[in-house]
Structure formats: C-alpha cells, structure tokens
Design a protein around this motif. Structure first.
Motif, short mmCIF file in Angstrom:
data_model
loop_
_atom_site.label_atom_id
_atom_site.label_comp_id
_atom_site.label_asym_id
_atom_site.label_seq_id
_atom_site.Cartn_x
_atom_site.Cartn_y
_atom_site.Cartn_z
N LYS A 62 0.84 -1.21 0.00
CA LYS A 62 0.00 0.00 0.00
C LYS A 62 0.87 1.26 0.00
CE LYS A 62 -4.01 -1.95 2.42
NZ LYS A 62 -4.79 -1.92 3.68
N ALA A 63 1.95 1.24 0.77
CA ALA A 63 2.85 2.40 0.83
C ALA A 63 3.53 2.63 -0.52
CB ALA A 63 3.89 2.20 1.94
N THR A 64 3.92 1.56 -1.19
CA THR A 64 4.54 1.70 -2.51
C THR A 64 3.55 2.30 -3.50
OG1 THR A 64 6.08 -0.12 -2.11
CG2 THR A 64 5.63 0.44 -4.42
N ASP A 65 2.31 1.84 -3.46
CA ASP A 65 1.28 2.37 -4.35
C ASP A 65 1.09 3.87 -4.10
OD1 ASP A 65 -0.88 2.14 -6.30
OD2 ASP A 65 -2.22 2.40 -4.58
N GLU A 66 1.04 4.27 -2.84
CA GLU A 66 0.87 5.69 -2.51
C GLU A 66 2.07 6.51 -2.99
OE1 GLU A 66 0.01 6.09 1.68
OE2 GLU A 66 -1.70 4.72 1.52
N LYS A 67 3.26 5.95 -2.83
CA LYS A 67 4.48 6.65 -3.28
C LYS A 67 4.46 6.85 -4.80
CE LYS A 67 8.21 5.47 -1.33
NZ LYS A 67 9.35 4.65 -0.87
N LEU A 68 4.03 5.83 -5.53
CA LEU A 68 3.95 5.93 -6.99
C LEU A 68 2.92 6.98 -7.40
CD1 LEU A 68 4.22 2.16 -7.93
CD2 LEU A 68 5.91 3.95 -8.43
N THR A 69 1.82 7.06 -6.69
CA THR A 69 0.81 8.08 -6.98
C THR A 69 1.39 9.48 -6.78
OG1 THR A 69 -1.05 6.65 -6.42
CG2 THR A 69 -1.44 9.02 -6.28
N LEU A 70 2.13 9.68 -5.71
CA LEU A 70 2.76 10.99 -5.46
C LEU A 70 3.75 11.35 -6.56
CD1 LEU A 70 3.35 10.87 -1.59
CD2 LEU A 70 1.69 12.27 -2.84
N ILE A 71 4.55 10.36 -6.99
CA ILE A 71 5.52 10.63 -8.06
C ILE A 71 4.76 11.01 -9.35
CG2 ILE A 71 7.28 9.59 -9.55
CD1 ILE A 71 8.11 7.90 -7.04
N ALA A 72 3.69 10.30 -9.64
CA ALA A 72 2.90 10.60 -10.85
C ALA A 72 2.32 12.01 -10.78
CB ALA A 72 1.79 9.58 -11.01
#
Length: 158
Positions: free
Chosen positions: A144-154
């Motif tokens: 879940k944390a990785t998914d959130e991090k990827l969203t922030l980068i996007a």
C-alpha cells in the motif's frame, strides 16, 4: 492443484504470489534502467529491495506455519503485467511519457499484490494462522505504501 478447502486455497494463493514476487525481481531491474525520473528510479530500487524481503517473509511464513508448503506454479497474471511493462519500455521513447507508463504498469502490479495479500491475510486469520497473518499484514502495508508513493511521483510529474 485441486482446491477443496480454505487451506488449499491459502496454499494456492501463497504459491501464486510467491511466483509473482520472483517475477517482479526480474522485471524491476528493467524498469529501473528504463525510467528517467530520479524519484521513480529510487522508488523502483526501494521496491526491489522490499520485494526481496517479501520473498524472505513468505519463506519465513512457510517455516512457521504447519502444513503450508509452496507449490511450483507460475503466476500468469504477473506474467501478463510484466509483458505490458516491457511493451512500454520497447514502444515509448525514454522520458516523461515512458515514466508515466511505467508508473501505471507498476501500480497495476501493486494493486494485484494488495488484493492478493489482503485475501491471504484474511484466509490466514480464518484458518487461525496468526503468525502468517502478521507477516502477510506487514507485506500488505508495504504494498500500500509503494502504491501511494507511486501516486505521489505521478502527481509531481510535468
């Protein structure tokens, strides 16, 4: 593998995600080399290390849980998702558009993992595999944390 019980389903799904994690360790280095955004490269590198730890965690779960043994199988879902990522690498010129495509490909993988680890954790609790449920919960939170991090980068991309 014939699935007749919740235990059988647990072993099947655990074997499937084990295969998926192994495939991810092969796909992420290609994505790291293909990405151009420094934050994205760093996120992929961190996730590669976490994935290796998640494989170790599954190995630990098997050792701690009586009657649970990984079956040799191939995660076809991850195989398809990895092929999609490779298509982006092959067909999109290096730069922001490719990075956006790689983020999307990585998030598809994350969502698959989140769904699978959530299901496995629920099954472990139902089967009273408390140690397994704890380990699966740790991995679920990492995904879940990785998914959130990827969203922030996007969201930060131009």
């Amino acid at each position: 593998m014939t699935i007749k019980t919740l235990h059988d389903l647990f072993v099947h799904d655990l074997s499937d995600i084990y295969s998926a994690e192994k495939q991810i360790t092969k796909a992420l280095p290609k994505m790291i080399r293909a990405a151009t955004d420094g934050n994205l490269v760093a996120a992929f590198e961190l996730h590669l290390e976490e994935t290796r730890g998640q494989i170790d965690r599954i190995d630990q779960l098997v050792e701690l849980t009586e009657g649970v043994r990984i079956k040799r199988m191939k995660c076809h879902a991850l195989e398809g998702l990895a092929e999609e990522a490779q298509e982006i690498i092959d067909e999109v010129e290096a730069g922001p558009v490719r990075d956006a495509g790689l983020i999307g490909a990585a998030q598809k993988v994350e969502h698959y993992e989140i769904a699978t680890y959530g299901t496995l954790r629920a099954l472990a609790l139902k089967l009273d595999y408390q140690d397994a449920a704890k380990l699966l919960g740790e991995t679920l939170e990492e995904e879940k944390a990785t998914d959130e991090k990827l969203t922030l980068i996007a969201e930060e991309q131009d």
